[in-house]
Each structure stands twice: as C-alpha cells, then as structure tokens.
Motif scaffolding. Structure first.
Motif, short mmCIF file in Angstrom:
data_model
loop_
_atom_site.label_atom_id
_atom_site.label_comp_id
_atom_site.label_asym_id
_atom_site.label_seq_id
_atom_site.Cartn_x
_atom_site.Cartn_y
_atom_site.Cartn_z
N ASP A 123 0.83 -1.21 0.00
CA ASP A 123 0.00 0.00 0.00
C ASP A 123 0.86 1.26 0.00
OD1 ASP A 123 -2.32 -1.49 0.01
OD2 ASP A 123 -2.66 -1.32 2.17
N VAL A 124 1.92 1.26 0.83
CA VAL A 124 2.80 2.43 0.89
C VAL A 124 3.56 2.59 -0.42
CG1 VAL A 124 4.88 3.35 2.00
CG2 VAL A 124 3.03 2.41 3.40
N VAL A 125 4.07 1.49 -0.96
CA VAL A 125 4.79 1.55 -2.24
C VAL A 125 3.85 2.04 -3.35
CG1 VAL A 125 5.87 0.14 -4.03
CG2 VAL A 125 6.49 -0.20 -1.64
N GLY A 126 2.61 1.53 -3.35
CA GLY A 126 1.65 1.94 -4.37
C GLY A 126 1.35 3.42 -4.30
N ALA A 127 1.22 3.97 -3.09
CA ALA A 127 0.93 5.39 -2.94
C ALA A 127 2.07 6.25 -3.48
CB ALA A 127 0.66 5.71 -1.47
N HIS A 128 3.31 5.82 -3.23
CA HIS A 128 4.43 6.61 -3.72
C HIS A 128 4.61 6.44 -5.23
CE1 HIS A 128 7.65 9.25 -2.34
NE2 HIS A 128 8.33 8.80 -3.37
N ALA A 178 0.10 -2.03 -6.85
CA ALA A 178 1.39 -1.34 -6.84
C ALA A 178 2.36 -1.96 -7.83
CB ALA A 178 1.99 -1.35 -5.44
N TYR A 179 2.21 -3.26 -8.08
CA TYR A 179 3.12 -3.97 -8.96
C TYR A 179 2.50 -4.32 -10.30
CZ TYR A 179 5.34 -4.31 -4.42
OH TYR A 179 5.87 -4.00 -3.19
N ARG A 180 1.17 -4.28 -10.37
CA ARG A 180 0.49 -4.58 -11.63
C ARG A 180 0.28 -3.32 -12.47
NH1 ARG A 180 -4.31 -5.61 -11.39
NH2 ARG A 180 -4.80 -5.35 -9.18
N GLU A 181 0.03 -2.19 -11.84
CA GLU A 181 -0.33 -0.98 -12.57
C GLU A 181 0.83 -0.01 -12.77
OE1 GLU A 181 -3.71 0.87 -10.78
OE2 GLU A 181 -4.85 -1.02 -10.63
N TYR A 182 1.93 -0.24 -12.06
CA TYR A 182 3.08 0.67 -12.15
C TYR A 182 4.34 -0.13 -12.44
CZ TYR A 182 -0.15 3.90 -9.86
OH TYR A 182 -1.22 4.69 -9.56
N PRO A 183 5.41 0.54 -12.89
CA PRO A 183 6.66 -0.18 -13.16
C PRO A 183 7.16 -0.95 -11.93
CG PRO A 183 6.77 2.04 -14.07
CD PRO A 183 5.50 1.98 -13.27
N THR A 184 7.76 -2.08 -12.20
CA THR A 184 8.33 -2.91 -11.14
C THR A 184 9.83 -2.66 -11.06
OG1 THR A 184 6.67 -4.63 -11.47
CG2 THR A 184 8.69 -5.27 -10.32
N GLY A 185 10.32 -2.44 -9.86
CA GLY A 185 11.72 -2.13 -9.69
C GLY A 185 12.63 -3.35 -9.71
N THR A 186 13.92 -3.08 -9.79
CA THR A 186 14.95 -4.08 -9.60
C THR A 186 15.37 -3.99 -8.14
OG1 THR A 186 15.67 -3.66 -11.87
CG2 THR A 186 17.17 -4.92 -10.46
N ASN A 187 15.38 -5.11 -7.45
CA ASN A 187 15.50 -5.07 -5.99
C ASN A 187 16.80 -5.67 -5.48
OD1 ASN A 187 12.80 -4.00 -5.10
ND2 ASN A 187 12.15 -5.66 -6.42
N ILE A 188 17.41 -4.95 -4.53
CA ILE A 188 18.61 -5.42 -3.83
C ILE A 188 18.25 -5.64 -2.37
CG2 ILE A 188 20.91 -4.79 -3.02
CD1 ILE A 188 21.35 -3.28 -5.59
N TRP A 189 18.53 -6.84 -1.87
CA TRP A 189 18.30 -7.19 -0.47
C TRP A 189 19.65 -7.45 0.17
CZ3 TRP A 189 13.42 -10.67 0.49
CH2 TRP A 189 12.35 -10.19 -0.28
N VAL A 190 19.89 -6.84 1.32
CA VAL A 190 21.15 -7.02 2.04
C VAL A 190 20.89 -7.91 3.26
CG1 VAL A 190 23.06 -5.91 3.23
CG2 VAL A 190 21.98 -4.77 1.27
#
Length: 254
Positions: A123-128, A178-190
């Motif tokens: 939800d937060v990611v979608g809003a931004h 948030a992931y269907r309607e907008y671009p999906t990022g490339t993700n780095i997890w540490v």
C-alpha cells in the motif's frame, strides 16, 4: 528482451554483463569485517547521483542513525527525499529510536504482524508510485528497491514465521496494484550474518546472489566478493577487493 542495468561496480558488471531489469539481487555480508553493506551504500549513492528512483526499506537503523550513515558516505538523504527521487519506508527503525516526521519518510501504521506486513508495504509503495506517475518521474529513470539488513526480520519474528512471511509477500507482489499498474523495480536485499534457513529460502528466490566475506592474513584483512548465482552462471566468480582513497578496487581471482 529484458534490459540490462549496471550495478555500478565495474568488475562485477563486466563479469555479468549487467543485471536484468526487474530481477532480485541478494548481497550476503557473511561477516561484518567484509563490509559488504558498504557496496550497497555505494550503489545507492551512484544511482541517486544518476537521477534514478529508489525506495529504501529500513529495517534496523533509527532514522537519525540512517541519515548520519548516508551523509558520511556522501548521500544527502534529506535533499533526495525532497526531490522525491528517494523514499524511505521505515519498518522497525522507529522501534530503536524516535520517529522522524519528514517528507518522503513513510511509516507502517498499526500492527506489523507477518499476516498484514506485506499488504502494508504494498500500500505504501503503491501510494508513492502513484505520486511518481503523477509527476512523470518514471520516464527515463531506473527504479530500484533496497532493503537493508533483512536478517532483522528474524529478530522481530521467529524463523518459521519469517519463512511464511516471504511466501505471503511473494503472492502480495503478484496481485497488488502497486506492482500490476506501475513499473516494477529491480531489488537489492542485504542480508547480514551466517547462512541459515531464512537465507536458504532467499537464495532460492533470488536471481542473483553476491556474498562478501573476509579473512585475516597476518596483520592484513583480505576481503572477497563471490558471485554465487546469476542467470547463465555455471560456476562462482570470485574477486578480492579493497577500500582505498580512490574507491574500491577489485581483482578477479577465480
């Protein structure tokens, strides 16, 4: 055809030919002396300097500490938050220090149980992302997500609960707008610490896995970066690296 993106580490980019856009990348700092997290901070700095978009998921640092760490590494987080190139989603940092009310800093409200956490993230990611779309900021920019110290989940929840959470989270990302309607990022997890069941689960899910580790040889510390997993990779690729006044130097040794 998937676009190939740069990680900003020339030796690694040359070895891999770049990373696939939309992929998931795990940086495993096996021991703190290897300073693997520094590579993530270097990456963050470079991508922001290039005017890209970054969502940073903060799991372990009080916000003032995170801002201090970034500033020491030449990243003016407050400036990038104001420009909206950077958004910080704070999960557990506020458990360790006071909240910082600032534009671009998002807190997850209410319960943070594993059952609802992934939905609250989305939800937060979608809003931004909606705000980025409204401002036309996706055009010509890369989109990245960086999750620092995801091993912190096991400190808040138990190991079995965290494994279940990752299952729920993957399904949420598949379905949420948030992931269907907008671009999906490339993700780095540490991930910081030795391999365990949670790490093994993440390893299977990741497209790329990069491990840093170190050893003491006499009075010197030798640091190694090993690419363990990547599309088309048949055997690990290993570098020795060191931090110097001109940045990080890599030497391939496999």
């Amino acid at each position: 055809m998937l676009e190939l993106l740069s990680l900003g580490i020339e030796a690694v980019d040359n070895a891999l030919g770049g990373v696939r856009e939309g992929s998931s990348i795990l940086i495993h700092e096996q021991d703190p002396r290897s300073m693997g997290r520094e590579l993530a901070f270097m990456f963050l700095k470079k991508k922001l300097q290039e005017d890209n978009l970054i969502g940073m998921f903060n799991l372990s640092y009080p916000l003032p500490t995170l801002f201090h760490l970034l500033m020491k590494r030449g990243v003016d987080a407050e400036s990038y938050l104001r420009s909206k190139n950077l958004v910080i989603i704070d999960t557990f940092g506020s458990l360790y220090g006071h909240r910082v009310e600032m534009e671009g800093v998002q807190y997850l409200k209410g319960s943070l149980s594993p059952e609802v956490l992934s939905k609250k993230y989305a939800d937060v990611v979608g809003a931004h992302k909606e705000e980025w779309a409204r401002l036309g900021m996706f055009e010509g920019r890369e989109l990245w997500g960086i999750s620092m110290n995801i091993n912190e989940y096991t400190k808040i929840f138990n190991e079995s609960t965290v494994l279940s959470y990752f299952e729920v989270s993957a399904e949420t990302r598949r379905r949420h707008r948030a992931y269907r309607e907008y671009p999906t990022g490339t993700n780095i997890w540490v991930y910081v610490g030795g391999p365990d069941r949670v790490f093994a689960s993440l390893y299977r899910r990741m497209d790329y896995v990069i491990r840093t580790q170190s050893e003491r040889v006499g009075d010197a510390i030798k640091r190694y970066l090993c690419i363990l997993k990547a599309p088309g990779l048949w055997q690990p690729i290993t570098f020795e690296y060191s931090f110097g006044p001109d940045g990080v130097e890599f030497r391939r040794i496999d």
